[in-house]
Design a protein around this motif. Structure first.
Motif, short mmCIF file in Angstrom:
data_model
loop_
_atom_site.label_atom_id
_atom_site.label_comp_id
_atom_site.label_asym_id
_atom_site.label_seq_id
_atom_site.Cartn_x
_atom_site.Cartn_y
_atom_site.Cartn_z
N GLU A 1 3.78 18.12 -16.22
CA GLU A 1 3.72 17.93 -17.68
C GLU A 1 2.52 18.62 -18.31
O GLU A 1 2.58 19.02 -19.46
N SER A 2 1.42 18.76 -17.56
CA SER A 2 0.21 19.36 -18.14
C SER A 2 0.22 20.87 -18.09
O SER A 2 -0.63 21.51 -18.70
N ALA B 1 1.61 9.22 -5.95
CA ALA B 1 1.96 10.60 -5.64
C ALA B 1 2.99 11.14 -6.63
O ALA B 1 2.88 12.28 -7.11
N ARG B 2 3.99 10.32 -6.94
CA ARG B 2 5.00 10.74 -7.91
C ARG B 2 4.40 10.93 -9.29
O ARG B 2 4.72 11.90 -9.99
N LEU B 3 3.50 10.02 -9.69
CA LEU B 3 2.87 10.14 -11.00
C LEU B 3 1.96 11.38 -11.06
O LEU B 3 1.97 12.11 -12.04
N ARG B 4 1.19 11.62 -9.99
CA ARG B 4 0.34 12.83 -9.95
C ARG B 4 1.19 14.09 -10.08
O ARG B 4 0.85 15.01 -10.82
N ALA B 5 2.30 14.14 -9.37
CA ALA B 5 3.18 15.31 -9.44
C ALA B 5 3.73 15.48 -10.86
O ALA B 5 3.80 16.59 -11.39
N LEU C 1 1.16 10.76 -20.74
CA LEU C 1 1.02 9.33 -20.45
C LEU C 1 1.13 8.48 -21.71
O LEU C 1 1.77 7.43 -21.70
N ALA C 2 0.51 8.92 -22.80
CA ALA C 2 0.57 8.16 -24.05
C ALA C 2 2.02 8.07 -24.54
O ALA C 2 2.48 6.99 -24.95
N ARG C 3 2.74 9.19 -24.48
CA ARG C 3 4.14 9.17 -24.91
C ARG C 3 4.97 8.28 -24.00
O ARG C 3 5.84 7.53 -24.46
N ALA C 4 4.74 8.37 -22.69
CA ALA C 4 5.50 7.56 -21.74
C ALA C 4 5.23 6.08 -21.95
O ALA C 4 6.15 5.26 -21.93
N ILE C 5 3.97 5.73 -22.17
CA ILE C 5 3.62 4.33 -22.42
C ILE C 5 4.28 3.85 -23.70
O ILE C 5 4.89 2.77 -23.74
N ASP C 6 4.20 4.64 -24.76
CA ASP C 6 4.82 4.26 -26.03
C ASP C 6 6.33 4.08 -25.89
O ASP C 6 6.92 3.20 -26.51
N ALA D 1 0.83 -1.20 0.00
CA ALA D 1 0.00 0.00 0.00
C ALA D 1 0.86 1.25 0.00
O ALA D 1 0.57 2.22 -0.71
N GLN D 2 1.94 1.24 0.77
CA GLN D 2 2.82 2.41 0.82
C GLN D 2 3.52 2.63 -0.51
O GLN D 2 3.64 3.75 -0.99
N ARG D 3 3.99 1.56 -1.13
CA ARG D 3 4.64 1.68 -2.44
C ARG D 3 3.66 2.22 -3.47
O ARG D 3 4.01 3.08 -4.30
N LEU D 4 2.42 1.71 -3.45
CA LEU D 4 1.40 2.19 -4.39
C LEU D 4 1.12 3.67 -4.15
O LEU D 4 1.06 4.46 -5.10
#
Length: 155
Positions: free
Chosen positions: A30-31, A21-25, A119-124, A13-16
Motif C-alpha cells: 500500500e505504501s 507478517a500479513r499486515l507488514r506485507a 491503516l487510517a482508512r482501514a480502521i475507519d 504466538a503463531q497466529r500473532l
C-alpha cells in the motif's frame, strides 16, 4: 532454566506472527515500498539514518539489530543510490557519520505517510466506534511485546 510455553501460548504466538507478517506485507504494498527497489532491510537502515543521523554504522547496527557486515552492505546500496552520504566525524576522524540526502527524507516520509493513510482508512472502514478502545489496548500490548527483555526479566 527456561520451560517450554504452554501449547495455547505457542498457537497464539503463531497466529500473532502470521497476522503481523500479513499486515507488514500489506503495508509494503500500500505504501509503494516495492517500487523503490530497496529491500526491507535497506529501507529500515535508511529510516534510521533519517531519524538518527548523522550516525555511525555501529550505531545503525545496534538500532537495526543486525551485524556490522549487513549494515555495510545496506549502506553501500544506499550510497550508490545517492540516498545517504558519509563524512568524517569531527570529534573522531577515524569514524564516519552517515547522513541522509533530502531525497531520502522525502522518500521515508512518503512511505510512512502511505502506510499511515492505509491503516487510517482501514480502521475507519472496519473498526466500529465500540472497538476503537480494543485497538488502543492492542497497540499498547504490541508496544510492550516489542520492548520486553526476557533476559532481564529472568524468563
Amino acid at each position: 532454566m527456561t520451560t517450554n510455553p504452554p501449547r495455547q501460548s505457542v498457537a497464539t504466538a503463531q497466529r500473532l506472527n502470521d497476522a503481523m507478517a500479513r499486515l507488514r506485507a500489506r503495508l509494503r504494498a500500500e505504501s509503494g515500498q516495492h517500487a523503490t527497489g530497496l529491500t526491507l532491510t535497506q529501507l529500515g537502515v535508511l529510516a534510521s539514518v533519517v531519524r538518527e543521523g548523522p550516525v555511525t554504522a555501529a550505531r545503525l547496527a545496534t538500532l537495526e539489530r543486525v551485524s556490522a557486515q549487513s549494515i555495510a552492505q545496506s549502506l553501500a546500496v544506499l550510497k550508490a543510490a545517492g540516498l545517504v552520504r558519509s563524512e568524517p566525524d569531527a570529534r573522531d576522524g577515524r569514524k564516519k557519520l552517515m547522513s541522509a540526502d533530502p531525497s531520502a527524507t522525502e522518500l521515508v516520509e512518503k512511505l510512512l505517510a502511505g502506510r499511515a493513510s492505509f491503516l487510517a482508512r482501514a480502521i475507519d472502514h472496519l473498526v466500529t466506534p465500540g472497538e476503537r478502545e480494543d485497538v488502543e489496548r492492542a497497540i499498547e500490548l504490541l508496544e510492550r511485546l516489542a520492548d520486553v527483555d526476557l533476559n532481564a526479566d529472568g524468563i
